[in-house]
Design an enzyme around this catalytic site. Structure first.
Site, PDB file in Angstrom:
ATOM      1  N   HIS A 164     -11.667  52.323 -47.179  1.00 31.15           N
ATOM      2  CA  HIS A 164     -12.944  53.004 -46.950  1.00 31.15           C
ATOM      3  C   HIS A 164     -13.410  52.656 -45.539  1.00 31.15           C
ATOM      4  CE1 HIS A 164     -16.490  55.133 -48.144  1.00 31.15           C
ATOM      5  NE2 HIS A 164     -17.283  54.088 -48.156  1.00 31.15           N
ATOM      6  N   ARG A 214     -16.165  44.817 -47.491  1.00 31.43           N
ATOM      7  CA  ARG A 214     -16.938  44.875 -48.734  1.00 31.43           C
ATOM      8  C   ARG A 214     -16.005  44.616 -49.922  1.00 31.43           C
ATOM      9  NH1 ARG A 214     -19.927  50.449 -50.449  1.00 31.43           N
ATOM     10  NH2 ARG A 214     -17.760  51.131 -50.565  1.00 31.43           N
ATOM     11  N   TYR A 223     -56.151  57.651 -55.172  1.00 33.22           N
ATOM     12  CA  TYR A 223     -56.441  56.212 -55.247  1.00 33.22           C
ATOM     13  C   TYR A 223     -56.876  55.655 -53.899  1.00 33.22           C
ATOM     14  CZ  TYR A 223     -54.081  56.148 -59.768  1.00 33.22           C
ATOM     15  OH  TYR A 223     -53.711  56.375 -61.070  1.00 33.22           O
ATOM     16  N   LYS A 232     -20.061  60.147 -58.252  1.00 33.47           N
ATOM     17  CA  LYS A 232     -20.734  58.914 -58.679  1.00 33.47           C
ATOM     18  C   LYS A 232     -22.252  59.125 -58.638  1.00 33.47           C
ATOM     19  CE  LYS A 232     -20.659  57.129 -53.949  1.00 33.47           C
ATOM     20  NZ  LYS A 232     -19.863  56.330 -53.004  1.00 33.47           N
ATOM     21  N   ASP A 280     -47.484  60.275 -60.889  1.00 31.15           N
ATOM     22  CA  ASP A 280     -47.199  61.606 -61.444  1.00 31.15           C
ATOM     23  C   ASP A 280     -47.693  62.776 -60.599  1.00 31.15           C
ATOM     24  OD1 ASP A 280     -46.280  60.200 -63.673  1.00 31.15           O
ATOM     25  OD2 ASP A 280     -48.237  60.282 -64.660  1.00 31.15           O
TER      26      ASP A 280
HETATM   27  C1  LIG Z   1     -19.251  57.207 -52.082  1.00 30.41           C
HETATM   28  C2  LIG Z   1     -17.873  57.034 -51.612  1.00 30.41           C
HETATM   29  C3  LIG Z   1     -17.171  58.108 -51.050  1.00 30.41           C
HETATM   30  C4  LIG Z   1     -17.810  59.451 -50.750  1.00 30.41           C
HETATM   31  O1  LIG Z   1     -18.587  59.345 -49.600  1.00 30.41           O
HETATM   32  P1  LIG Z   1     -19.308  60.607 -48.950  1.00 30.41           P
HETATM   33  O2  LIG Z   1     -19.783  60.108 -47.648  1.00 30.41           O
HETATM   34  O3  LIG Z   1     -20.442  60.947 -49.859  1.00 30.41           O
HETATM   35  O4  LIG Z   1     -18.311  61.696 -48.863  1.00 30.41           O
HETATM   36  C5  LIG Z   1     -15.838  57.915 -50.727  1.00 30.41           C
HETATM   37  N1  LIG Z   1     -15.242  56.720 -50.931  1.00 30.41           N
HETATM   38  C6  LIG Z   1     -15.892  55.660 -51.451  1.00 30.41           C
HETATM   39  C7  LIG Z   1     -15.167  54.377 -51.645  1.00 30.41           C
HETATM   40  C8  LIG Z   1     -17.233  55.768 -51.790  1.00 30.41           C
HETATM   41  O5  LIG Z   1     -17.875  54.716 -52.289  1.00 30.41           O
END
Ligand SMILES: *Cc1c(COP(=O)(O)O)cnc(C)c1O
Length: 383
Positions: free
Chosen positions: A168, A138, A265, A39, A314
């Site tokens: 998760h 979540r 700056y 992702k 930049d």
């Molecule tokens: C991003 C994500 C992962 C991967 O997590 P890492 O800590 O980068 O391995 C796995 N499961 C879900 C649902 C995620 O959003």
């Protein structure tokens, strides 16, 4: 993807290191299907190039965050299995079907609407992974009754295939009982419902922290790229990950400041003696945050040089020994774990984590992929 670029500030991506990490992490759980999480443009490294390389070394299952990302991979010829880790708009089910993408169902309500939105699947069907909430709060379903209703809906639909059940973890990277407790919650749900082909709970930290032997797949992102999700995880890791990212630039100008003269700056840095300043073509537009004033980059010979004055969009300016000249190479991030320019140091300096630093590597930075068979350049700006 253009092979050309005209500014000497680039991200080096070591594909062989990614290959090493894939083998190291999958070796810890050899019986589990490895779902490579690519992702957010493979955490900034370039999802198409990373996916092509991974599929070449045997990965056949990818996960992304959005339907757009999944379609992008398909448009670039990635044919492996792809799962979207969160809900899409119910009415976009037809797009997911067209591109043969697996979707995540976070609730009965979502699933019902998504199923109703399917116009014609052309006999293709769509794979569904049910998301269980085990404490992160979540996304996902918390009770068994709802999971069972979802399974029943999937099985009654001519379009849907029940393919996955997952959760998760909220705190897999910290030294606590929490991940075991959440895994226990997930396990109790698994044991009371019909099991699909893929059951998965581990992210990178989870793969190091838990056995999760009720699961037959895992979703690995960060550690694939060579970074540990936390120092605690680095400490318990039985394998050595290889960092895959370097960020390199070259001096474009130098200035000698007399005592009392300032730079950038607001002239916030004032020389307290005669000093040499080198200007580097990278700025906050490339992900080098304004709060990184003071961060030390490294010259080719290892000399470390602080960023002085305000970070521009930049450019940044660094204080250097007086022999430094136009074209000299400078390392901003090095692919070494214990270095002042490691991804961890680069992140710590602004109170963030490698995940965020990687995602912030700007679109203007060409990615150069170093594999086992030479290098390949990708410049998004000129594609
Ligand atoms: C991003 C994500 C992962 C991967 O997590 P890492 O800590 O980068 O391995 C796995 N499961 C879900 C649902 C995620 O959003």
């Amino acid at each position: 993807m253009s092979e050309k670029y005209y500014r000497d500030t680039i991200v080096d991506v070591d594909l062989a290191a990614i290959g090493h990490n894939y083998k190291a992490v999958s070796g810890m759980h050899p019986d589990k299907t490895f779902i490579a999480v690519i992702k957010a443009n493979a955490y900034g490294l370039g999802s198409t190039a990373v996916a092509e390389y991974l599929s070449h070394i045997g990965v056949d299952f990818f996960a992304v965050g959005t339907l757009d990302e999944a379609v992008e991979l398909r448009m670039h010829g990635i044919r492996e299995k792809i799962l979207i880790l969160g809900p899409i708009r119910p009415e976009d089910m037809n797009k997911a079907i067209k591109h043969r993408i697996a979707v995540t169902a976070p609730s009965y309500e979502w699933l019902k609407r998504a199923e109703q939105a399917i116009e014609d699947d052309d006999g293709k069907g769509v794979w569904v992974h049910i998301k269980v909430n085990s404490g992160m709060n979540r996304l996902g379903v918390s009770n068994i009754k709802e999971v069972n209703q979802m399974i029943a809906l999937i099985e009654a639909s001519p379009y849907l295939t029940y393919e996955g059940l997952f959760s998760h973890l909220s705190s897999a990277e910290v030294d606590s009982e929490r991940p075991f407790k959440e895994y226990g919650t997930f396990k109790s749900i698994i044991s009371q419902v019909k099991k699909p082909q893929f059951v998965h709970v581990q992210n990178s930290a989870g793969a190091f922290h838990l056995e999760a032997d009720e699961c037959n797949a895992m979703r690995i992102g960060l550690s694939l790229y060579g970074y540990y999700p936390s120092d605690f995880i680095a400490g318990i890791s039985p394998v050595e990950l290889k960092p895959s990212v370097g960020l390199v630039t070259h001096v474009v100008d130098t200035h000698v400041l007399q005592e009392g003269e300032g730079v950038s700056y607001g002239l916030k840095y004032i020389a307290d003696e005669k000093v040499t300043i080198a200007t580097l073509p990278i700025g906050y537009a490339d992900g080098f945050l304004r709060s990184r004033t003071g961060y030390k980059v490294a010259l080719e010979d290892g000399t470390s040089c602080p960023v002085v004055g305000t970070v521009c969009m930049d450019y940044i300016m660094i204080r250097v020994p007086d022999h430094v000249e136009l074209g000299d190479k400078v390392h901003i991030i090095t692919p070494k774990r214990h270095s002042a320019q490691s991804m961890e140091s680069y992140s710590d300096y602004v109170d963030t984590i490698p995940y965020e630093s990687m995602c912030k590597l700007g679109r203007r930075l060409p990615r150069i992929y170093h594999g086992t068979d030479g290098s390949r350049i990708s410049n998004e700006v000129l594609k």
